[in-house]
Design a protein around this motif. Structure first.
Motif, PDB file in Angstrom:
ATOM      1  N   ARG A 456      24.803  27.960 -15.984  1.00  0.00           N
ATOM      2  CA  ARG A 456      24.291  27.013 -14.998  1.00  0.00           C
ATOM      3  C   ARG A 456      24.571  25.607 -15.495  1.00  0.00           C
ATOM      4  NH1 ARG A 456      19.497  29.115 -17.531  1.00  0.00           N
ATOM      5  NH2 ARG A 456      19.536  30.706 -15.920  1.00  0.00           N
ATOM      6  N   ARG A 457      24.342  24.620 -14.665  1.00  0.00           N
ATOM      7  CA  ARG A 457      24.510  23.236 -15.097  1.00  0.00           C
ATOM      8  C   ARG A 457      23.299  22.828 -15.921  1.00  0.00           C
ATOM      9  NH1 ARG A 457      23.252  18.455 -12.450  1.00  0.00           N
ATOM     10  NH2 ARG A 457      22.900  19.569 -10.501  1.00  0.00           N
ATOM     11  N   CYS A 458      23.542  22.385 -17.142  1.00  0.00           N
ATOM     12  CA  CYS A 458      22.461  22.046 -18.065  1.00  0.00           C
ATOM     13  C   CYS A 458      22.125  20.563 -17.938  1.00  0.00           C
ATOM     14  CB  CYS A 458      22.871  22.369 -19.499  1.00  0.00           C
ATOM     15  SG  CYS A 458      23.260  24.107 -19.765  1.00  0.00           S
ATOM     16  N   ARG A 459      20.886  20.274 -17.744  1.00  0.00           N
ATOM     17  CA  ARG A 459      20.436  18.904 -17.569  1.00  0.00           C
ATOM     18  C   ARG A 459      20.676  18.091 -18.838  1.00  0.00           C
ATOM     19  NH1 ARG A 459      14.299  17.049 -15.796  1.00  0.00           N
ATOM     20  NH2 ARG A 459      14.731  14.790 -15.656  1.00  0.00           N
ATOM     21  N   GLY A 460      21.337  16.940 -18.682  1.00  0.00           N
ATOM     22  CA  GLY A 460      21.577  16.041 -19.806  1.00  0.00           C
ATOM     23  C   GLY A 460      22.725  16.433 -20.698  1.00  0.00           C
ATOM     24  N   GLU A 461      23.474  17.490 -20.341  1.00  0.00           N
ATOM     25  CA  GLU A 461      24.600  17.939 -21.164  1.00  0.00           C
ATOM     26  C   GLU A 461      25.886  17.913 -20.350  1.00  0.00           C
ATOM     27  OE1 GLU A 461      24.425  18.349 -24.225  1.00  0.00           O
ATOM     28  OE2 GLU A 461      22.315  18.715 -24.674  1.00  0.00           O
ATOM     29  N   TRP A 462      27.010  17.897 -21.062  1.00  0.00           N
ATOM     30  CA  TRP A 462      28.312  17.834 -20.416  1.00  0.00           C
ATOM     31  C   TRP A 462      29.024  19.179 -20.407  1.00  0.00           C
ATOM     32  CZ3 TRP A 462      28.892  13.665 -17.667  1.00  0.00           C
ATOM     33  CH2 TRP A 462      28.261  12.484 -18.066  1.00  0.00           C
ATOM     34  N   TRP A 463      28.321  20.219 -20.824  1.00  0.00           N
ATOM     35  CA  TRP A 463      28.923  21.545 -20.766  1.00  0.00           C
ATOM     36  C   TRP A 463      29.083  21.976 -19.313  1.00  0.00           C
ATOM     37  CZ3 TRP A 463      24.045  22.801 -23.859  1.00  0.00           C
ATOM     38  CH2 TRP A 463      24.125  22.217 -25.133  1.00  0.00           C
ATOM     39  N   ARG A 464      30.185  22.669 -19.036  1.00  0.00           N
ATOM     40  CA  ARG A 464      30.417  23.141 -17.672  1.00  0.00           C
ATOM     41  C   ARG A 464      29.948  24.589 -17.525  1.00  0.00           C
ATOM     42  NH1 ARG A 464      35.485  21.054 -18.961  1.00  0.00           N
ATOM     43  NH2 ARG A 464      36.032  19.094 -17.931  1.00  0.00           N
ATOM     44  N   PRO A 465      29.455  24.955 -16.350  1.00  0.00           N
ATOM     45  CA  PRO A 465      29.262  26.373 -16.062  1.00  0.00           C
ATOM     46  C   PRO A 465      30.609  27.086 -16.090  1.00  0.00           C
ATOM     47  CG  PRO A 465      28.025  25.020 -14.508  1.00  0.00           C
ATOM     48  CD  PRO A 465      28.915  24.090 -15.290  1.00  0.00           C
ATOM     49  N   LEU A 466      30.605  28.333 -16.542  1.00  0.00           N
ATOM     50  CA  LEU A 466      31.845  29.094 -16.656  1.00  0.00           C
ATOM     51  C   LEU A 466      32.569  29.176 -15.318  1.00  0.00           C
ATOM     52  CD1 LEU A 466      33.829  30.896 -18.164  1.00  0.00           C
ATOM     53  CD2 LEU A 466      32.279  32.831 -17.761  1.00  0.00           C
ATOM     54  N   LYS A 467      31.834  29.354 -14.245  1.00  0.00           N
ATOM     55  CA  LYS A 467      32.469  29.466 -12.929  1.00  0.00           C
ATOM     56  C   LYS A 467      33.215  28.184 -12.571  1.00  0.00           C
ATOM     57  CE  LYS A 467      29.145  32.848 -11.134  1.00  0.00           C
ATOM     58  NZ  LYS A 467      28.108  33.127 -10.121  1.00  0.00           N
ATOM     59  N   VAL A 468      32.646  27.045 -12.930  1.00  0.00           N
ATOM     60  CA  VAL A 468      33.307  25.763 -12.658  1.00  0.00           C
ATOM     61  C   VAL A 468      34.571  25.639 -13.497  1.00  0.00           C
ATOM     62  CG1 VAL A 468      33.074  23.250 -12.814  1.00  0.00           C
ATOM     63  CG2 VAL A 468      31.163  24.642 -11.964  1.00  0.00           C
ATOM     64  N   SER A 469      34.478  26.012 -14.776  1.00  0.00           N
ATOM     65  CA  SER A 469      35.648  25.920 -15.654  1.00  0.00           C
ATOM     66  C   SER A 469      36.782  26.806 -15.161  1.00  0.00           C
ATOM     67  CB  SER A 469      35.264  26.316 -17.089  1.00  0.00           C
ATOM     68  OG  SER A 469      34.432  25.346 -17.674  1.00  0.00           O
ATOM     69  N   LEU A 470      36.464  28.038 -14.737  1.00  0.00           N
ATOM     70  CA  LEU A 470      37.503  28.942 -14.251  1.00  0.00           C
ATOM     71  C   LEU A 470      38.079  28.473 -12.926  1.00  0.00           C
ATOM     72  CD1 LEU A 470      35.895  32.383 -15.174  1.00  0.00           C
ATOM     73  CD2 LEU A 470      37.892  31.323 -16.245  1.00  0.00           C
ATOM     74  N   ALA A 471      37.237  27.866 -12.093  1.00  0.00           N
ATOM     75  CA  ALA A 471      37.713  27.405 -10.791  1.00  0.00           C
ATOM     76  C   ALA A 471      38.653  26.214 -10.921  1.00  0.00           C
ATOM     77  CB  ALA A 471      36.527  27.050  -9.897  1.00  0.00           C
ATOM     78  N   PHE A 472      38.384  25.332 -11.871  1.00  0.00           N
ATOM     79  CA  PHE A 472      39.180  24.113 -12.012  1.00  0.00           C
ATOM     80  C   PHE A 472      40.141  24.169 -13.199  1.00  0.00           C
ATOM     81  CE2 PHE A 472      35.486  22.720  -9.576  1.00  0.00           C
ATOM     82  CZ  PHE A 472      36.096  22.001  -8.558  1.00  0.00           C
ATOM     83  N   LEU A 473      40.272  25.340 -13.808  1.00  0.00           N
ATOM     84  CA  LEU A 473      41.181  25.519 -14.935  1.00  0.00           C
ATOM     85  C   LEU A 473      42.619  25.123 -14.542  1.00  0.00           C
ATOM     86  CD1 LEU A 473      42.236  26.801 -17.605  1.00  0.00           C
ATOM     87  CD2 LEU A 473      42.158  29.007 -16.437  1.00  0.00           C
ATOM     88  N   PRO A 474      43.241  24.176 -15.284  1.00  0.00           N
ATOM     89  CA  PRO A 474      44.640  23.819 -14.994  1.00  0.00           C
ATOM     90  C   PRO A 474      45.591  24.898 -15.513  1.00  0.00           C
ATOM     91  CG  PRO A 474      43.820  22.550 -16.865  1.00  0.00           C
ATOM     92  CD  PRO A 474      42.658  23.356 -16.359  1.00  0.00           C
ATOM     93  N   ARG A 475      45.849  25.890 -14.682  1.00  0.00           N
ATOM     94  CA  ARG A 475      46.597  27.065 -15.132  1.00  0.00           C
ATOM     95  C   ARG A 475      48.027  26.740 -15.540  1.00  0.00           C
ATOM     96  NH1 ARG A 475      44.711  32.506 -11.931  1.00  0.00           N
ATOM     97  NH2 ARG A 475      42.451  32.150 -12.037  1.00  0.00           N
ATOM     98  N   GLN A 476      48.576  25.649 -15.036  1.00  0.00           N
ATOM     99  CA  GLN A 476      49.929  25.279 -15.438  1.00  0.00           C
ATOM    100  C   GLN A 476      49.977  24.828 -16.897  1.00  0.00           C
ATOM    101  OE1 GLN A 476      52.540  25.758 -13.596  1.00  0.00           O
ATOM    102  NE2 GLN A 476      51.427  26.365 -11.745  1.00  0.00           N
ATOM    103  N   ALA A 477      48.831  24.414 -17.446  1.00  0.00           N
ATOM    104  CA  ALA A 477      48.806  23.848 -18.794  1.00  0.00           C
ATOM    105  C   ALA A 477      48.579  24.903 -19.872  1.00  0.00           C
ATOM    106  CB  ALA A 477      47.718  22.778 -18.894  1.00  0.00           C
ATOM    107  N   PHE A 478      48.173  26.126 -19.472  1.00  0.00           N
ATOM    108  CA  PHE A 478      47.808  27.146 -20.457  1.00  0.00           C
ATOM    109  C   PHE A 478      48.452  28.481 -20.124  1.00  0.00           C
ATOM    110  CE2 PHE A 478      44.318  24.062 -20.457  1.00  0.00           C
ATOM    111  CZ  PHE A 478      44.266  23.738 -21.801  1.00  0.00           C
ATOM    112  N   ASP A 479      48.560  29.324 -21.151  1.00  0.00           N
ATOM    113  CA  ASP A 479      49.110  30.670 -21.005  1.00  0.00           C
ATOM    114  C   ASP A 479      48.057  31.752 -21.229  1.00  0.00           C
ATOM    115  OD1 ASP A 479      51.803  29.705 -20.661  1.00  0.00           O
ATOM    116  OD2 ASP A 479      51.812  29.290 -22.816  1.00  0.00           O
TER     117      ASP A 479
END
Length: 538
Positions: A456-479
């Motif tokens: 989930r989104r943690c209050r006061g922190e910059w960590w991303r929820p896993l779902k957000v990271s996977l949704a916005f993952l720049p797939r062209q940049a990684f293998d």
């Protein structure tokens, strides 16, 4: 103290045995299980590569600079070619608790004339929480500072003040280069010792001797002052970034004191801290025990600085937390049997102190063995990552810390160290680190803390929820995508990702489809504004 005969805990053989014993917990794990250390090891690999692998230069910019945070970085240069990087790091890290223990006992010996039985209770602080967090340059500098302070006291006791003044000019500069914190603590300890010495020399001569003692103590510590100029040059450059903030966070400060021995088992660690405070209370309520004025003043100075320090200094997090165990350690070795009085329970107290140290040592050894097994299991994924692979690592964590702090937050650094693969856990702060990240295709996934994901989104922190990271993952940049202890996620977020290794909840995916997943995100997972990634250098 008690006659001229040395008791068993005051002999050189005992001190040597204790110093060697402090290294036992680190013998088994291949990689010392300290939170930030794998990230540092990734930087060491880039440092040693010296342009041999072109893709590392495409990803990272490594430039030597004179900064007050280079202890292990410099030691790696001569040791890695001899032992290999991982063994060299392990040997250096093993030396840190040994040097910490030797420094505490040596200081006690110089101040009291003999090692008091109560000093044995300070030995478990060699594995204090800042060390377990992996602040290795800091911990090394503090261990060296304790030994240098003991040397300062010894040379003063022997009347070698002029030689000491000459010798400590380069020593203080070298300690500053190791880490600024160690140099600052050495200055505080030396100043308090000189202040007491000058006061005792002048207290019968005239009134106002405290002010004169203060001034003369400052003059006596001038051989330690040259790093002030080095500090100004370092922090005044245009390239230096990092904020100083979060002052007087009382809840956090109380927590840091309680957690000085935090490792794996909360009840055991809190009980151990309680023992330390009971011993300190003994010096107040037991008329057979007293505090050395020299070390008590040092402990009070360090405690005051702990209170005044903010949590973040020049962008470096947990600045105040790092000082708490050392202030406590100095206070513990300040205790001694009162002069002129016998202390028949000294042997019993020493035996209890040794038993306490042994119990903590056994606990730490078991804990590190278990963390080492976690490393071995997790790092098996790297057998399926080719050299130079563009790897994105995501390590699951909770919004609130559990007592048994994960040692896997920077495991991506070991992918960089072992496989020369991309590691998105590197700190990137100009002026605070030798390495900065330059891999622009990764975007907001380029560096720390992009490797940390939550459910989930943690209050006061910059960590991303896993779902957000996977949704916005720049797939062209990684293998490859490496999920370690991830929170639950639906298959729609994993489309185009082929699992090539599994172990429990950990999965290594190969990116076979560069098309972003077509998913609808819960608005509660999204930040209120565009996230800005803030590095947390160690």
């Amino acid at each position: 103290m008690q006659g001229h005969r040395l008791h068993w805990w005051q002999t050189r053989a005992f001190v040597v045995a204790v110093v060697i014993a402090t290294m036992i917990p680190l013998v088994w794990p291949t990689v010392p299980p300290l939170v930030d250390l794998p990230g540092h090891m990734g930087r060491y690999r880039v440092q040693l590569d010296d342009g041999a692998h072109r893709w590392l230069a495409d990803w990272y910019d490594f430039r030597w600079a004179m900064i007050g945070n280079l202890g292990v970085d410099l030691l790696i240069e001569p040791l890695a070619p001899i032992f290999g990087l991982e063994l060299a790091v392990k040997l250096i890290v093993m030396a840190i608790p040994a040097l910490t223990a030797s420094g505490l006992l040596w200081i006690a010996r110089e101040v009291h004339g003999r090692i008091p039985a109560t000093a044995l209770f300070a030995l478990p602080l060699a594995y204090c929480y800042p060390f377990q967090f992996g602040f290795v340059n800091f911990a090394l500098s503090m261990a060296l500072a304790l030994n240098l302070f003991a040397l300062w006291l010894r040379m003063g006791r022997l009347g070698r003040v002029q030689l000491r003044a000459v010798l400590f000019v380069p020593l203080s500069c070298a300690l500053w280069v190791c880490h600024t914190f160690g140099w600052g603590v050495l200055g505080i300890l030396a100043f308090s010792a000189e202040m007491i010495r000058e006061h005792d020399r002048r207290k019968d001569r005239r009134s106002g001797h405290w002010l004169e003692s203060w001034v003369r103590a400052g003059i006596g510590c001038l051989p330690l002052a040259l790093p002030f100029a080095m500090m100004v040059l370092w922090r005044s450059g245009d390239h230096v970034t990092g904020k100083t903030m979060d002052w007087f966070n009382w809840r956090a400060k109380v927590g840091w004191v309680i957690m000085v021995l935090r490792d794996r088992w909360m009840a055991f660690d809190l009980a151990s801290v309680t023992v330390l405070f009971v011993i300190l209370l003994k010096g107040v309520r037991d008329d057979r025990v007293e505090y050395s004025r020299n070390l008590l003043l040092s402990a009070l100075f360090l405690s005051a600085i702990f209170v005044l320090l903010p949590r973040i200094v020049f962008g470096s997090a947990y600045a105040d937390m790092r000082l708490a165990p050392y202030a406590l350690g100095i206070a513990l070795i300040a205790l001694r049997p009162r002069r002129g009085l016998s202390f028949r329970g000294a042997s019993t107290l020493a035996a209890l102190g040794l038993a306490f140290f042994g119990a903590r040592l056994v606990g730490t050894t078991i804990s590190f063995w278990q963390f080492g097994r976690d490393y071995d299991r997790t790092l098996a994924a790297l057998d399926h990552v080719p050299e130079g692979g563009r790897l994105l690592t995501m390590v699951g964590r909770a919004c609130q810390d559990t007592w048994t702090y994960s040692r896997l937050e920077h495991v991506a650094g070991l992918a960089l160290e072992r496989k020369l693969a991309y590691a998105n856990d590197q700190w990137s702060m100009a002026g605070g680190q030798l390495l900065t990240v330059r891999y622009t295709p990764a975007g907001a996934f380029a560096h720390d803390p992009s490797q940390l994901v939550t459910d989930r989104r943690c209050r006061g922190e910059w960590w991303r929820p896993l779902k957000v990271s996977l949704a916005f993952l720049p797939r062209q940049a990684f293998d490859y995508v490496w999920l370690i202890n991830p929170p639950p996620v639906g298959p729609e977020f994993l489309t185009g990702l082929t699992p090539i290794w599994r172990s429990g909840r950990d999965v290594l995916f190969r990116i076979d489809d560069r098309t972003p997943p077509r998913v609808v995100l819960d608005p509660a997972l999204l930040p209120l504004r565009r996230p800005r990634i803030i590095p947390r250098p160690s």
